[in-house]
Design a protein around this motif. Structure first.
Motif, PDB file in Angstrom:
ATOM      1  N   LEU A 181       0.831  -1.204   0.000  1.00 25.49           N
ATOM      2  CA  LEU A 181       0.000   0.000   0.000  1.00 25.49           C
ATOM      3  C   LEU A 181       0.866   1.255   0.000  1.00 25.49           C
ATOM      4  O   LEU A 181       0.496   2.280  -0.576  1.00 25.49           O
ATOM      5  N   ASN A 182       2.042   1.167   0.630  1.00 24.68           N
ATOM      6  CA  ASN A 182       2.939   2.318   0.717  1.00 24.68           C
ATOM      7  C   ASN A 182       3.989   2.351  -0.395  1.00 24.68           C
ATOM      8  O   ASN A 182       4.969   3.100  -0.307  1.00 24.68           O
ATOM      9  N   ASN A 183       3.765   1.538  -1.421  1.00 24.25           N
ATOM     10  CA  ASN A 183       4.617   1.545  -2.616  1.00 24.25           C
ATOM     11  C   ASN A 183       6.097   1.296  -2.298  1.00 24.25           C
ATOM     12  O   ASN A 183       6.994   1.908  -2.885  1.00 24.25           O
ATOM     13  N   ILE A 217      12.435  -2.561   5.213  1.00 21.83           N
ATOM     14  CA  ILE A 217      11.022  -2.209   5.135  1.00 21.83           C
ATOM     15  C   ILE A 217      10.496  -1.754   6.492  1.00 21.83           C
ATOM     16  O   ILE A 217       9.768  -0.756   6.591  1.00 21.83           O
ATOM     17  N   LEU A 218      10.881  -2.459   7.553  1.00 18.13           N
ATOM     18  CA  LEU A 218      10.479  -2.059   8.896  1.00 18.13           C
ATOM     19  C   LEU A 218      10.991  -0.659   9.220  1.00 18.13           C
ATOM     20  O   LEU A 218      10.287   0.159   9.822  1.00 18.13           O
ATOM     21  N   LYS A 224       7.920   6.449   8.235  1.00 17.61           N
ATOM     22  CA  LYS A 224       6.673   6.994   7.702  1.00 17.61           C
ATOM     23  C   LYS A 224       5.647   7.229   8.805  1.00 17.61           C
ATOM     24  O   LYS A 224       4.893   8.216   8.779  1.00 17.61           O
ATOM     25  N   THR A 225       5.620   6.335   9.792  1.00 20.22           N
ATOM     26  CA  THR A 225       4.669   6.488  10.896  1.00 20.22           C
ATOM     27  C   THR A 225       4.979   7.737  11.699  1.00 20.22           C
ATOM     28  O   THR A 225       4.084   8.528  12.023  1.00 20.22           O
ATOM     29  N   LYS A 229       3.192   9.918   7.476  1.00 18.23           N
ATOM     30  CA  LYS A 229       3.067   9.712   6.040  1.00 18.23           C
ATOM     31  C   LYS A 229       2.724   8.265   5.680  1.00 18.23           C
ATOM     32  O   LYS A 229       2.737   7.894   4.505  1.00 18.23           O
ATOM     33  N   LEU A 230       2.408   7.465   6.687  1.00 18.53           N
ATOM     34  CA  LEU A 230       2.080   6.066   6.430  1.00 18.53           C
ATOM     35  C   LEU A 230       0.664   5.957   5.881  1.00 18.53           C
ATOM     36  O   LEU A 230      -0.289   6.470   6.472  1.00 18.53           O
TER      37      LEU A 230
END
Length: 278
Positions: A181-183, A217-218, A224-225, A229-230
């Protein structure tokens, strides 16, 4: 009437719990980010959790730990130990436990050197898959852990996101659905059956690449969180609930809503001032 009153009380309690979880998650995420020099992100790969012999702890193939502040990654793997000891690929299976023990020796030395750090992970919570599983496997191989990471220093990002965005923030399987979802690219990522096949085929380098990619990724999800921006599937009511405290939290968090609310209040204040002056 009594039923409706009881329902309202229950709903209010549920909403307040939602706000409490939200604030707690935000506080933890902010702390991890603001203390990035003491934050580590960890993931590991192992033998299939579903195909190993009953009663036997899964063998570990690789571990990756990333420093959150400088993006440097420390890795521990069967592949590396085999190369260092010049073990032929054909002999790797019969010497697996020796190499695994050496890999875990190095990992737990690293753990001992990072006693005060915070460890961010994804669902590493039990004896099947988690810190306890790593310690148990090491003990089985004859290792002695001189230091265990305190539970207060372990942060499950999966659980933090549930508390931050509500239960409906993403579908199952959450990790894979979330990065898609976050590309975020899934290059080198292996899924459950692929990991099991690679382990059987002794493709430990592929397993290690996948482990390192998952740590990246983590890292991206945590960034982002914090930056808000997540991308998630959560609606505002999923995140804040429906209550005065929830509305207040929503306005406080979102600058656009905050601005609109301020303008409305100013206009309302001006209108009331004009009314009472007449």
């Amino acid at each position: 009437m009594e039923f409706q009153a009881i329902k309202r009380i229950i709903d209010m309690g549920s909403t307040q719990k939602r706000i409490t979880e939200l604030r707690k998650a935000k506080q933890i995420i902010n702390s991890l980010y603001n203390n990035s020099n003491l934050t580590l992100i960890i993931h590991y790969s192992c033998e299939s959790l579903y195909e190993y012999n009953e009663g036997k702890t899964p063998r570990i193939s690789s571990i990756a730990v990333k420093y959150f502040d400088n993006n440097q990654t420390k890795s521990f793997s069967i592949q590396t130990e085999a190369e260092l000891k010049k073990v032929d690929f054909d002999a790797l299976e019969e010497r697996y436990e020796e190499l695994e023990k050496k890999m875990l020796d190095n990992f737990f030395k690293f753990v001992n050197d990072h006693k005060s750090y915070n460890w961010v992970h994804w669902n590493m919570r039990n004896l099947n898959f988690g810190f306890e599983a790593l310690e148990n496997r090491y003990k089985i191989l004859g290792g002695k852990t001189f230091f265990s990471i305190p539970d207060n220093n372990k942060y499950d990002l999966s659980n933090l996101l549930l508390e931050r965005y509500g239960e409906n923030y993403i579908g199952h399987s959450r990790f894979y659905e979330l990065y898609k979802l976050n590309n975020i690219t899934d290059r080198h990522i292996l899924y459950g059956e692929e990991e099991a096949t690679c382990f059987k085929n002794k493709e430990f380098y592929k397993l290690h690449q996948s482990t390192m990619r998952k740590v990246d990724i983590l890292d991206s999800l945590l960034h982002k969180t914090f930056l808000d921006k997540l991308k998630t599937n959560s609606k505002l009511k999923d995140i804040y609930g429906i209550s005065p405290s929830g509305i207040y939290e929503m306005i406080k968090e979102n600058w656009i809503i905050n601005l609109i609310a301020t303008v409305i209040l100013l206009l309302a204040g001006a209108a009331l001032g004009g009314y009472f002056s007449n």
